[in-house]
Design a protein around this motif. Structure first.
Motif, PDB file in Angstrom:
ATOM      1  N   ALA A  34       0.798  -1.232   0.000  1.00  7.23           N
ATOM      2  CA  ALA A  34       0.000   0.000   0.000  1.00  7.23           C
ATOM      3  C   ALA A  34       0.834   1.286   0.000  1.00  7.23           C
ATOM      4  CB  ALA A  34      -0.974  -0.007   1.171  1.00  7.23           C
ATOM      5  N   PRO A  35       1.920   1.385   0.747  1.00  8.77           N
ATOM      6  CA  PRO A  35       2.695   2.628   0.728  1.00  8.77           C
ATOM      7  C   PRO A  35       3.316   2.950  -0.633  1.00  8.77           C
ATOM      8  CG  PRO A  35       3.302   1.289   2.632  1.00  8.77           C
ATOM      9  CD  PRO A  35       2.416   0.462   1.767  1.00  8.77           C
ATOM     10  N   TYR A  36       3.377   1.969  -1.523  1.00  8.27           N
ATOM     11  CA  TYR A  36       4.014   2.155  -2.824  1.00  8.27           C
ATOM     12  C   TYR A  36       2.999   2.316  -3.951  1.00  8.27           C
ATOM     13  CZ  TYR A  36       7.642   0.502   0.191  1.00  8.27           C
ATOM     14  OH  TYR A  36       8.490   0.373   1.245  1.00  8.27           O
ATOM     15  N   ARG A  37       1.729   2.416  -3.575  1.00 10.92           N
ATOM     16  CA  ARG A  37       0.679   2.585  -4.583  1.00 10.92           C
ATOM     17  C   ARG A  37       0.667   4.030  -5.069  1.00 10.92           C
ATOM     18  NH1 ARG A  37      -4.288  -0.408  -5.763  1.00 10.92           N
ATOM     19  NH2 ARG A  37      -5.710   0.998  -6.802  1.00 10.92           N
ATOM     20  N   ARG A  38       0.571   4.193  -6.392  1.00 14.96           N
ATOM     21  CA  ARG A  38       0.573   5.516  -6.995  1.00 14.96           C
ATOM     22  C   ARG A  38      -0.861   5.977  -7.227  1.00 14.96           C
ATOM     23  NH1 ARG A  38       4.714   4.676 -11.820  1.00 14.96           N
ATOM     24  NH2 ARG A  38       4.755   6.938 -11.824  1.00 14.96           N
ATOM     25  N   ALA A  39      -1.003   7.254  -7.532  1.00 14.07           N
ATOM     26  CA  ALA A  39      -2.340   7.843  -7.720  1.00 14.07           C
ATOM     27  C   ALA A  39      -3.125   7.169  -8.838  1.00 14.07           C
ATOM     28  CB  ALA A  39      -2.202   9.337  -7.992  1.00 14.07           C
ATOM     29  N   ASP A  40      -2.421   6.654  -9.856  1.00 15.55           N
ATOM     30  CA  ASP A  40      -3.114   6.013 -10.975  1.00 15.55           C
ATOM     31  C   ASP A  40      -3.475   4.552 -10.702  1.00 15.55           C
ATOM     32  OD1 ASP A  40      -0.677   4.731 -11.164  1.00 15.55           O
ATOM     33  OD2 ASP A  40      -0.264   5.333 -13.227  1.00 15.55           O
ATOM     34  N   GLY A  41      -3.162   4.061  -9.496  1.00 19.19           N
ATOM     35  CA  GLY A  41      -3.512   2.688  -9.139  1.00 19.19           C
ATOM     36  C   GLY A  41      -2.392   1.688  -9.364  1.00 19.19           C
ATOM     37  N   SER A  42      -1.337   2.101 -10.037  1.00 14.10           N
ATOM     38  CA  SER A  42      -0.199   1.205 -10.239  1.00 14.10           C
ATOM     39  C   SER A  42       0.701   1.248  -9.006  1.00 14.10           C
ATOM     40  CB  SER A  42       0.581   1.615 -11.489  1.00 14.10           C
ATOM     41  OG  SER A  42       1.159   2.905 -11.309  1.00 14.10           O
ATOM     42  N   TYR A  43       1.722   0.433  -9.015  1.00 12.04           N
ATOM     43  CA  TYR A  43       2.663   0.392  -7.897  1.00 12.04           C
ATOM     44  C   TYR A  43       4.067   0.684  -8.413  1.00 12.04           C
ATOM     45  CZ  TYR A  43      -1.017  -1.836  -5.206  1.00 12.04           C
ATOM     46  OH  TYR A  43      -2.195  -2.094  -4.560  1.00 12.04           O
ATOM     47  N   LEU A  44       4.860   1.359  -7.601  1.00 16.01           N
ATOM     48  CA  LEU A  44       6.247   1.643  -7.946  1.00 16.01           C
ATOM     49  C   LEU A  44       7.130   1.001  -6.890  1.00 16.01           C
ATOM     50  CD1 LEU A  44       8.332   3.100  -9.699  1.00 16.01           C
ATOM     51  CD2 LEU A  44       8.060   5.077  -8.204  1.00 16.01           C
ATOM     52  N   PHE A  45       7.811  -0.072  -7.283  1.00 16.80           N
ATOM     53  CA  PHE A  45       8.711  -0.778  -6.375  1.00 16.80           C
ATOM     54  C   PHE A  45      10.144  -0.555  -6.845  1.00 16.80           C
ATOM     55  CE2 PHE A  45       4.842  -3.470  -6.369  1.00 16.80           C
ATOM     56  CZ  PHE A  45       4.489  -3.303  -5.048  1.00 16.80           C
ATOM     57  N   ARG A  46      10.930   0.023  -5.993  1.00 18.21           N
ATOM     58  CA  ARG A  46      12.356   0.194  -6.273  1.00 18.21           C
ATOM     59  C   ARG A  46      13.121  -0.365  -5.084  1.00 18.21           C
ATOM     60  NH1 ARG A  46      12.641   6.298  -8.600  1.00 18.21           N
ATOM     61  NH2 ARG A  46      11.679   5.841 -10.596  1.00 18.21           N
ATOM     62  N   ASN A  47      13.430  -1.631  -5.161  1.00 25.63           N
ATOM     63  CA  ASN A  47      14.125  -2.295  -4.056  1.00 25.63           C
ATOM     64  C   ASN A  47      13.409  -2.020  -2.732  1.00 25.63           C
ATOM     65  OD1 ASN A  47      16.107  -3.276  -5.780  1.00 25.63           O
ATOM     66  ND2 ASN A  47      17.250  -1.385  -5.647  1.00 25.63           N
ATOM     67  N   ALA A  48      12.100  -2.047  -2.798  1.00 25.25           N
ATOM     68  CA  ALA A  48      11.296  -1.689  -1.637  1.00 25.25           C
ATOM     69  C   ALA A  48      11.219  -2.820  -0.616  1.00 25.25           C
ATOM     70  CB  ALA A  48       9.895  -1.298  -2.086  1.00 25.25           C
ATOM     71  N   PHE A  49      11.213  -4.049  -1.072  1.00 22.06           N
ATOM     72  CA  PHE A  49      11.082  -5.172  -0.162  1.00 22.06           C
ATOM     73  C   PHE A  49      12.445  -5.811   0.054  1.00 22.06           C
ATOM     74  CE2 PHE A  49       6.795  -4.799  -1.874  1.00 22.06           C
ATOM     75  CZ  PHE A  49       6.068  -4.791  -0.694  1.00 22.06           C
ATOM     76  N   ARG A  50      12.792  -5.978   1.300  1.00 23.02           N
ATOM     77  CA  ARG A  50      14.078  -6.585   1.631  1.00 23.02           C
ATOM     78  C   ARG A  50      13.947  -8.066   1.923  1.00 23.02           C
ATOM     79  NH1 ARG A  50      16.506  -2.192   5.840  1.00 23.02           N
ATOM     80  NH2 ARG A  50      16.119  -0.388   4.551  1.00 23.02           N
ATOM     81  N   TRP A  51      12.751  -8.506   2.192  1.00 16.66           N
ATOM     82  CA  TRP A  51      12.542  -9.879   2.606  1.00 16.66           C
ATOM     83  C   TRP A  51      11.569 -10.572   1.659  1.00 16.66           C
ATOM     84  CZ3 TRP A  51      15.935 -10.821   6.278  1.00 16.66           C
ATOM     85  CH2 TRP A  51      16.338  -9.779   7.086  1.00 16.66           C
ATOM     86  N   ALA A  52      11.780 -11.830   1.468  1.00 15.44           N
ATOM     87  CA  ALA A  52      10.846 -12.657   0.714  1.00 15.44           C
ATOM     88  C   ALA A  52      10.347 -13.743   1.646  1.00 15.44           C
ATOM     89  CB  ALA A  52      11.519 -13.285  -0.496  1.00 15.44           C
ATOM     90  N   VAL A  53       9.081 -14.035   1.553  1.00 12.67           N
ATOM     91  CA  VAL A  53       8.493 -15.068   2.385  1.00 12.67           C
ATOM     92  C   VAL A  53       8.160 -16.247   1.497  1.00 12.67           C
ATOM     93  CG1 VAL A  53       6.575 -15.662   3.908  1.00 12.67           C
ATOM     94  CG2 VAL A  53       7.542 -13.354   3.946  1.00 12.67           C
ATOM     95  N   GLY A  54       8.563 -17.403   1.887  1.00 14.07           N
ATOM     96  CA  GLY A  54       8.280 -18.588   1.085  1.00 14.07           C
ATOM     97  C   GLY A  54       8.170 -19.808   1.976  1.00 14.07           C
ATOM     98  N   ARG A  55       7.830 -20.877   1.363  1.00 11.28           N
ATOM     99  CA  ARG A  55       7.712 -22.134   2.088  1.00 11.28           C
ATOM    100  C   ARG A  55       8.605 -23.165   1.418  1.00 11.28           C
ATOM    101  NH1 ARG A  55       1.335 -22.838   3.580  1.00 11.28           N
ATOM    102  NH2 ARG A  55       1.181 -20.888   4.674  1.00 11.28           N
ATOM    103  N   ALA A  56       9.315 -23.888   2.237  1.00 11.76           N
ATOM    104  CA  ALA A  56      10.148 -24.972   1.730  1.00 11.76           C
ATOM    105  C   ALA A  56       9.294 -26.225   1.617  1.00 11.76           C
ATOM    106  CB  ALA A  56      11.315 -25.212   2.669  1.00 11.76           C
TER     107      ALA A  56
END
Length: 59
Positions: A34-56
């Motif tokens: 949500a903090p990266y959502r732009r006014a036009d509804g798209s998202y701008l991610f520039r190395n915004a997430f440092r962590w990935a969540v996954g399952r082994a």
């Protein structure tokens, strides 16, 4: 002519999760983005997430 039986295509699932899990986690992902959502509804991610969540895989 190739006479081998054709395989049915496999159902594609995102990240190996079942649809119910994806539906449960969607609000969490959207809230994190949500903090990266732009006014036009798209998202701008520039190395915004440092962590990935996954399952082994189990086993």
């Amino acid at each position: 002519m190739d006479r081998r039986p054709r395989r049915r295509p496999r159902e594609r699932r995102p990240a190996g999760e079942d649809p119910a899990t994806v539906a449960d986690l969607a609000p969490v992902v959207l809230a994190a983005a949500a903090p990266y959502r732009r006014a036009d509804g798209s998202y701008l991610f520039r190395n915004a997430f440092r962590w990935a969540v996954g399952r082994a895989p189990a086993g």
